[in-house]
Design an enzyme around this catalytic site. Structure first.
Site, PDB file in Angstrom:
ATOM      1  N   ARG A 129     -72.076   2.522   4.458  1.00 24.08           N
ATOM      2  CA  ARG A 129     -72.147   3.305   5.701  1.00 24.08           C
ATOM      3  C   ARG A 129     -72.617   2.443   6.885  1.00 24.08           C
ATOM      4  NH1 ARG A 129     -75.015   8.920   4.417  1.00 24.08           N
ATOM      5  NH2 ARG A 129     -74.220   9.378   6.500  1.00 24.08           N
ATOM      6  N   SER A 174     -75.522  12.209  16.807  1.00 26.29           N
ATOM      7  CA  SER A 174     -76.231  11.920  15.555  1.00 26.29           C
ATOM      8  C   SER A 174     -77.733  12.109  15.706  1.00 26.29           C
ATOM      9  CB  SER A 174     -75.944  10.481  15.105  1.00 26.29           C
ATOM     10  OG  SER A 174     -76.874  10.102  14.106  1.00 26.29           O
ATOM     11  N   ASP A 327     -72.733  19.289   8.252  1.00 28.01           N
ATOM     12  CA  ASP A 327     -72.770  19.124   6.795  1.00 28.01           C
ATOM     13  C   ASP A 327     -72.072  20.254   6.045  1.00 28.01           C
ATOM     14  OD1 ASP A 327     -74.123  16.735   6.997  1.00 28.01           O
ATOM     15  OD2 ASP A 327     -76.103  17.654   6.839  1.00 28.01           O
ATOM     16  N   ARG A 403     -72.395  17.074  -1.328  1.00 27.59           N
ATOM     17  CA  ARG A 403     -71.770  18.261  -0.726  1.00 27.59           C
ATOM     18  C   ARG A 403     -70.296  18.396  -1.152  1.00 27.59           C
ATOM     19  NH1 ARG A 403     -76.115  19.927   1.784  1.00 27.59           N
ATOM     20  NH2 ARG A 403     -77.294  18.462   3.042  1.00 27.59           N
TER      21      ARG A 403
END
Ligand code: S3P
Length: 450
Positions: A129, A174, A327, A403
């Site tokens: 990431r 963010s 999310d 998730r």
């Protein structure tokens, strides 16, 4: 592969009505921040209802490595003996943040303005990431960093010995970037200013104020302007962590798509910067109500009641709502599969740099289960088939993403054929009791034998 062990293949099979009470764990965002700010306060912070998922446990371990005393008293009750702003010790070893982007990014911010060096790593997902979004603003304070190509972990940060305050416009929506800058501002003399064009979750601002820092928030034409006065003495707090709306979304969405269901999900944090998914579900025709609305520890809280909703309709999700439900798009796309018509999700480029590329992971798995999905760089469209019409039957990949794993297990609860998952291990990062909780409501979610 699971982040902390061998893969755990799982199956979810269509079930009867889901009924009962779903007590989901504490909020992940608030749990990370409680530990980090507790470690930066002078004295003992006590925390009730801490999420004991792997992500948060990794942050607890990291705070110990920086010199704080973190104690687990059992039953979600924890304490942190803080070392004060500027009191971090240099860790003796590499800090492993596991799967947690929030953990590593917030901790980088918290240590960036102390004269210490720390090396960070994580699992394969976290090490892929982008970290430049954090190290770029931290460099403005005087913090140096060196990582792998593309600004990836493992990465070493050398904290600024004489940090200078920063005025920073966050280039992407963010909360992790905003929070890293604010935490770096704590050990910096003068005022650190963060400007965000789009409002993101505001737990850091709220909690900084709770710990006694001087922090102001102003709404201007350029967006939210947050000003923090550096070098406060943070006063230890008692924190009751509300239950996580992002985790609540799973039993809520399951109840909406499984015929006959009626599920109560009590004590959910409904901070407006987090609750966008529930507004969206209601717009789609969900039978979803808020009961016993109140305020706890400066955060709005309510019980959610979700019932089977036979007339779900696809909608265009307003792009300006994206940050408040970022999310929850994976599980929303599952509900969209059971709705009539198209659910259009735009302005969601950030989904491509989460624990996995969440648009790609969900689109691939949904297509395998007979759902039509179109996607582009920052958008995707799910064409719903309506209740009872979702074929299912495929094995989906979780891509080290909790998730994604839980979303496909929810899909299987109302599809014609069972849905399989290659690895349910990542679920433990945020929702370690997902399986027993869903089983207790009546779901057939099981680990495959052998
Ligand atoms: C979080 C911020 C969000 C979210 C993550 C938790 C936080 O990430 O996706 O799960 O606690 O600040 P971004 O800041 O990358 O949007």
């Amino acid at each position: 592969m699971s982040s902390h062990g061998a893969p755990i293949p799982m199956t979810s099979t269509a079930c009867g009505p889901l009924t009962g009470v779903a007590e989901v764990p504490g909020d992940k965002s608030i749990s990370h921040r409680s530990l980090i700010l507790g470690a930066m306060a002078v004295g003992e912070t006590t925390i009730n209802g801490l999420l004991e998922g792997q992500d948060v446990l990794d942050t607890a371990k990291a705070m110990r490595a920086f010199g704080a005393e973190v104690t687990d008293h059992g039953g979600g009750s924890w304490s942190v003996q803080g070392v004060g702003v500027g009191g971090f010790a240099e860790p003796e070893n590499v800090i492993d943040c596991g799967n947690s982007g929030t953990g590593v990014r917030l901790i980088m911010g918290a240590m960036a303005t102390s004269p210490i060096t720390a090396t960070f790593t994580g699992d394969a997902s976290l090490n892929g990431r982008p970290m430049a979004r954090i190290t770029d603003p931290l460099a403005l304070f005087g913090c140096q960093s060196v990582g792998r190509k593309g600004g990836r972990l493992p990465m070493t940060l050398v904290g600024a010995a004489d940090p200078v305050p920063v005025r920073y416009e966050v280039p992407v929506p963010s909360a992790q970037v905003k929070s890293a800058v604010l935490l770096a501002g704590l050990n910096t003399p003068g005022q650190t200013v963060v400007i965000e064009a789009e409002a993101t979750r505001d737990h850091t601002e709220r909690m900084l104020a709770g710990f006694g820092a001087e922090v102001t928030v102003e709404q201007t034409d350029a967006g939210r302007v947050i000003t923090l006065t550096g070098q406060p003495e943070l006063k230890p707090q008692h924190i009751d962590v509300p239950r996580d709306p992002s985790s609540a979304a799973f039993p809520v969405c399951a109840a909406l798509i499984v015929p006959g269901s009626d599920v109560l999900v009590p004590g959910i944090g409904l901070n407006p910067t987090r609750a966008g998914v529930f507004t969206t579900l209601r717009e789609m025709g969900a039978d979803l109500t808020y009961e016993n609305e109140c305020e706890e520890g400066g955060e709005p809280v309510a019980d959610l009641r979700a019932r089977f909703s036979p007339n779900l309709k696809g909608i265009e999700v307003p792009p300006e709502r994206a940050a408040s439900m970022i999310d929850e798009y994976p599980v929303l796309s599952v509900v969209a599969a059971f709705a009539e018509g198209q659910t259009v999700m735009r302005g969601v480029k950030e989904l491509r740099v989460k624990e996995s590329d969440r648009i790609d992971a969900m689109a691939t798995g949904l297509r395998g289960n007979g759902i039509e999905v179109e996607d582009g760089p920052d958008w995707w469209i799910v064409t719903g088939r309506g209740h009872g019409e979702v074929p299912g039957g495929a094995t989906c990949a979780s891509h080290l993403d909790h998730r994604i794993a839980m979303s496909f297990m929810i899909l299987g609860m109302a599809s014609q054929k069972p849905v399989q998952l290659d690895d349910g291990g990542p679920i433990a990062t945020s929702f370690p009791i997902f399986e027993p909780l869903m089983q207790q409501l009546g779901a057939q979610v099981t680990r495959n034998a052998g």
